[in-house]
Design a protein around this motif. Structure first.
Motif, PDB file in Angstrom:
ATOM      1  N   LEU A   3      64.741   1.930 -10.629  1.00 27.88           N
ATOM      2  CA  LEU A   3      64.968   3.357 -10.882  1.00 27.88           C
ATOM      3  C   LEU A   3      65.056   4.131  -9.568  1.00 27.88           C
ATOM      4  O   LEU A   3      64.234   3.945  -8.676  1.00 27.88           O
ATOM      5  CB  LEU A   3      63.826   3.933 -11.715  1.00 27.88           C
ATOM      6  N   TRP A   4      66.035   5.025  -9.491  1.00 28.75           N
ATOM      7  CA  TRP A   4      66.128   5.963  -8.363  1.00 28.75           C
ATOM      8  C   TRP A   4      65.148   7.120  -8.578  1.00 28.75           C
ATOM      9  O   TRP A   4      64.520   7.606  -7.658  1.00 28.75           O
ATOM     10  CB  TRP A   4      67.562   6.491  -8.259  1.00 28.75           C
ATOM     11  N   GLY A   5      65.067   7.561  -9.831  1.00 31.79           N
ATOM     12  CA  GLY A   5      64.186   8.683 -10.135  1.00 31.79           C
ATOM     13  C   GLY A   5      64.322   9.105 -11.584  1.00 31.79           C
ATOM     14  O   GLY A   5      65.077   8.501 -12.354  1.00 31.79           O
ATOM     15  N   ILE A   6      63.563  10.134 -11.923  1.00 29.64           N
ATOM     16  CA  ILE A   6      63.603  10.657 -13.292  1.00 29.64           C
ATOM     17  C   ILE A   6      63.982  12.123 -13.237  1.00 29.64           C
ATOM     18  O   ILE A   6      63.220  12.964 -12.751  1.00 29.64           O
ATOM     19  CB  ILE A   6      62.254  10.433 -13.991  1.00 29.64           C
ATOM     20  N   GLN A   8      66.653  15.197 -15.349  1.00 30.35           N
ATOM     21  CA  GLN A   8      66.795  15.759 -16.692  1.00 30.35           C
ATOM     22  C   GLN A   8      68.230  16.222 -16.909  1.00 30.35           C
ATOM     23  O   GLN A   8      68.973  16.427 -15.959  1.00 30.35           O
ATOM     24  CB  GLN A   8      65.818  16.926 -16.892  1.00 30.35           C
ATOM     25  N   ARG A  16      65.572  20.361 -22.348  1.00 32.09           N
ATOM     26  CA  ARG A  16      65.670  19.471 -21.180  1.00 32.09           C
ATOM     27  C   ARG A  16      65.258  18.073 -21.604  1.00 32.09           C
ATOM     28  O   ARG A  16      64.131  17.857 -22.029  1.00 32.09           O
ATOM     29  CB  ARG A  16      64.782  19.973 -20.046  1.00 32.09           C
ATOM     30  N   THR A  18      64.702  13.996 -20.805  1.00 37.01           N
ATOM     31  CA  THR A  18      64.371  13.091 -19.702  1.00 37.01           C
ATOM     32  C   THR A  18      65.555  12.172 -19.402  1.00 37.01           C
ATOM     33  O   THR A  18      66.186  11.645 -20.313  1.00 37.01           O
ATOM     34  CB  THR A  18      63.148  12.241 -20.084  1.00 37.01           C
ATOM     35  N   GLU A  20      66.301   8.889 -17.069  1.00 37.22           N
ATOM     36  CA  GLU A  20      65.945   7.833 -16.116  1.00 37.22           C
ATOM     37  C   GLU A  20      67.233   7.383 -15.431  1.00 37.22           C
ATOM     38  O   GLU A  20      68.173   6.945 -16.090  1.00 37.22           O
ATOM     39  CB  GLU A  20      65.285   6.658 -16.840  1.00 37.22           C
ATOM     40  N   SER A  52      71.163  24.848  -6.569  1.00 33.00           N
ATOM     41  CA  SER A  52      70.723  23.939  -7.624  1.00 33.00           C
ATOM     42  C   SER A  52      69.222  24.071  -7.802  1.00 33.00           C
ATOM     43  O   SER A  52      68.551  24.802  -7.075  1.00 33.00           O
ATOM     44  CB  SER A  52      71.066  22.495  -7.244  1.00 33.00           C
ATOM     45  N   MET A  53      68.686  23.337  -8.758  1.00 35.11           N
ATOM     46  CA  MET A  53      67.245  23.269  -8.989  1.00 35.11           C
ATOM     47  C   MET A  53      66.802  21.825  -8.739  1.00 35.11           C
ATOM     48  O   MET A  53      67.597  20.897  -8.869  1.00 35.11           O
ATOM     49  CB  MET A  53      66.904  23.683 -10.426  1.00 35.11           C
ATOM     50  N   LEU A  54      65.526  21.658  -8.419  1.00 33.18           N
ATOM     51  CA  LEU A  54      65.062  20.292  -8.138  1.00 33.18           C
ATOM     52  C   LEU A  54      65.267  19.389  -9.352  1.00 33.18           C
ATOM     53  O   LEU A  54      65.589  18.213  -9.205  1.00 33.18           O
ATOM     54  CB  LEU A  54      63.590  20.275  -7.715  1.00 33.18           C
ATOM     55  N   SER A  55      65.103  19.940 -10.551  1.00 30.76           N
ATOM     56  CA  SER A  55      65.284  19.123 -11.757  1.00 30.76           C
ATOM     57  C   SER A  55      66.720  18.610 -11.883  1.00 30.76           C
ATOM     58  O   SER A  55      66.986  17.698 -12.668  1.00 30.76           O
ATOM     59  CB  SER A  55      64.902  19.927 -13.003  1.00 30.76           C
ATOM     60  N   ALA A  57      68.351  17.323  -9.324  1.00 34.71           N
ATOM     61  CA  ALA A  57      68.596  16.514  -8.119  1.00 34.71           C
ATOM     62  C   ALA A  57      69.419  15.267  -8.421  1.00 34.71           C
ATOM     63  O   ALA A  57      70.204  14.832  -7.575  1.00 34.71           O
ATOM     64  CB  ALA A  57      67.265  16.126  -7.478  1.00 34.71           C
ATOM     65  N   TRP A  61      72.247  15.042  -5.845  1.00 38.55           N
ATOM     66  CA  TRP A  61      72.000  14.164  -4.694  1.00 38.55           C
ATOM     67  C   TRP A  61      73.280  13.448  -4.223  1.00 38.55           C
ATOM     68  O   TRP A  61      73.555  13.409  -3.016  1.00 38.55           O
ATOM     69  CB  TRP A  61      70.884  13.171  -5.018  1.00 38.55           C
TER      70      TRP A  61
END
Lengths: 216, 446
Positions: A3-6, A8, A16, A18, A20, A52-55, A57, A61
């Protein structure tokens, strides 16, 4: 699959969900991002400001790295009303080729500060505006590009007024009978999308393009 | 992923984190010599200040030369240079602007945000330190989930999480994200949360209750919950204790580096192979006048010099921050100094000879239920004022009750400070719009 990250994405009820995100899929998106940015004319040495918002990313990215791979410079700000002074500061002090991800909330913040949109965005060749912000910029006489987060997928128009385009190798878009855009993943992903309804309503001229109607 | 230490090691970089102080001091001087030569050659503001002081880098042969001869820089000098020379980087950029990867910005809580030039993968010399050493020490290990609750203006911060071998979970720094954070914490059981401050902790109580979530369960997997930017008020600390949140404080060190608490919870470490930090008399006029304050845990003004930054290194940056510093070894085994933040020198208000800092009114504001989010601003047109004017945010109060609420807040602050304040009540939402999300300027001129 590592996984790179989680992150939304937002569904058709505004919830929102989740997400993965696998390392392989983010690497594919990074590989494609320089071409996406080339499509809006981002050249070596030019600058791009991401709103943007961190959610978000996982969606942004690849564009961040894509700018780096093209030899461009990037700046970041939250896409909120409270960040309007930062956006104004950046555009006042530096020349940007593109500002991507402009939201209605950000425009609300500029309104509160009394900054006309053309003063902030007028000198910028490419303004990628999300649904709700796009119409307001057009009404102000600007010529924004559509910029849309279609659930997990990023869509960006290559010309003002043109349809926003997703990576055709990764995503397939459908319009549901009520106009909601559903997204299907074409390749292996940690989270599979299969005609998954998103928060976006739009017309779909082809499975990789959409022209949004105002956000729901 | 970088080479990881043994999983049972409490240190990310045992050699450097526990280095003997005399060796550390030598390493610092080696790095300092390189830094000042680099900054003098490439930073227009540093060159201007050193030319005015009639010194060159080769004049600095030992620590005494450095403290005796090198002039201070501060944010006002950067802003002046920026405005007079039309230089967006305030004279500190040491690279060709075309080389930069990113141009981000400071928070802007205490004034205009200033630009932060970045060169990814080449902007620093030295070994990986900040964040890596800190979060490894707090217990983050490969395979862990790591909740990031942040803004984006400092750029993509999630890279360090992946370098630790952990998996970032991404949340916006916003009250509206708290329920999602709680639910995903129960689902994924992350071990670290960065950054979750007093406003968020206070808001969690109501959000968790409304959603039927037990915060003790949601926070049960965390080995570290990091808060930054502002001290925690008594209410937030009590809630965190009740929920078993393992809190770690984190702060900025003079715009040069950052500091984090370790598991000893006895001050915040800054990595001295990244920064040289001095304490001086806060009332000093300039470097000729500045008395060094070297005693442990004595209040002083922080002056910092970057040792590894090769993009925009600040040399003797006078921060305006009031701190205490302790250079004795920590019980965690690290030899690097620790810091305690007190407040900003420019935030002090003197009312009839009584000194008041924002931290002095914090608990009083939070003690009034309608003001429990602890949102307030001290209005400071100048340092000495006739009346302490405090703008205080409130919630859940009808207009007919505002008079009584004003009396409650007035009494609480008067009891805490010994000064009768003039209270201006405003809805919380109005205050939250004044700064970066959920971190408002605590002192304002108007």
């Amino acid at each position: 699959m590592s996984l790179w990250g989680i992150g939304q994405w937002i569904d058709d009820r505004g919830v929102r969900r989740t997400w993965e995100v696998g390392s392989d899929e983010i690497n594919r998106a990074i590989g494609a991002a320089p071409n996406v940015l080339a499509g809006i004319g981002l050249e070596r040495g030019a600058r791009v400001l991401y709103c943007s918002m961190l959610s978000e990313a996982a969606q942004f990215w690849p564009l961040v790295v894509g700018a780096m791979l093209r030899g461009a410079q990037l700046s970041c700000a939250d896409a909120t009303a409270a960040e309007a002074p930062r956006i104004a500061m950046f555009t006042r002090q530096l020349d940007y080729h593109a500002v991507l991800g402009v939201t209605p909330e950000l425009l609300d913040g500029l309104d509160e500060l009394g900054h006309p949109y053309h003063e902030i965005f007028g000198p910028t060749p490419v303004v990628g505006a999300r649904p709700g912000a796009y119409e307001r910029l057009v009404a102000a006489g600007l010529k924004p590009h559509h910029f849309v987060l279609v659930g997990p997928a990023v869509a960006l128009a290559t010309e003002p007024g043109g349809p926003a385009i997703v990576d055709e190798h990764e995503w397939h878009l459908d319009a549901e009978p009520d106009g909601v855009v559903a997204v299907t993943s074409r390749r292996d992903r940690s989270t599979r999308f299969d005609h998954t309804r998103t928060a976006i309503t739009a017309s779909i001229p082809s499975p990789d393009r959409l022209t949004p109607t105002p956000a729901r | 992923m970088t080479n990881l230490p043994a999983l049972d090691s409490p240190y990310w970089d045992a050699e450097y984190e526990t280095m003997a102080r005399d060796r550390l001091r030598d390493l610092q001087f080696e790095l300092l010599t390189e830094t000042i030569a680099f900054a003098y050659e490439h930073s227009a503001l540093t060159r201007e200040a050193w030319d005015e002081a009639r010194i060159v880098p080769t004049d600095i042969r030992d620590w005494h030369d450095f403290t005796d001869k090198v002039p201070f820089l501060d944010k006002d000098a950067q802003r002046r240079f920026r405005d007079e020379r039309n230089d967006p980087y305030g004279g500190v950029l040491c690279r060709d602007p075309a080389e930069l990867t990113a141009i981000n910005s400071t928070s802007g809580t205490t004034g205009d945000p200033t630009l932060v030039p970045e060169l990814w993968g080449g902007g620093f010399v030295g070994r990986p330190a900040i964040m890596y050493r800190d979060f490894w020490g707090m217990g983050v290990r490969p395979g862990d989930h790591f909740a990031l609750f942040l803004f984006t203006f400092r750029g993509p911060t999630y890279g360090f999480v992946q370098q630790l071998g952990a998996i970032p979970m991404l949340f916006d720094y916003d009250v509206s994200e708290i329920e999602r954070l709680l639910r995903r914490s129960i689902e994924y059981r992350p071990t670290a949360l960065y950054n979750f401050g007093g406003t968020m902790i206070n808001a969690t109580a109501e959000i968790a209750a409304a959603a039927g979530i037990d915060p003790r369960d949601a926070f049960s997997s965390y080995r570290s919950v990091v808060f930054a930017g502002e001290p925690l008020g008594a209410r937030a600390r009590a809630l965190a204790d009740e929920w078993g949140m393992p809190l770690f404080e984190h702060s900025n060190v003079g715009d040069v580096t950052a500091c984090f608490e370790c598991t000893a919870h006895d001050g915040m470490h800054f990595w001295e192979d990244m920064a040289y930090v001095e304490g001086i008399d806060p009332m000093a006029l300039d470097h000729h006048d500045a008395q060094p304050i070297t005693g442990n845990r004595v209040r002083c003004e922080l002056v910092a010099t970057a040792l590894t930054n090769r993009v925009a290194p600040l040399v003797r940056f006078r921060s305006d921050d009031l701190v205490e510093i302790d250079r004795t070894p920590c019980t965690c085994g690290r030899t690097h100094a620790r810091i305690w933040t007190i407040g900003r020198k420019g935030d002090e208000v003197v009312v009839d000879g009584v000194s008041v800092l924002p931290v002095d009114v914090w608990d009083a504001v939070e003690s009034v239920d309608a003001c429990r989010l602890g949102l307030f601003q001290v209005v400071r047109p100048q340092r000495a004022v006739d009346t302490l004017h405090v703008r205080v945010g409130y919630q859940d109060t009808p207009e007919s009750r505002l008079g009584a609420l004003r009396d409650d807040v007035t009494n609480a602050i008067a009891q805490a400070t010994g000064v009768e304040p003039n209270i201006e009540l405003v809805p919380n939402a109005a205050l939250l719009r004044l700064g970066p999300p959920h971190k408002i300027p605590r002192v304002t001129k108007r």
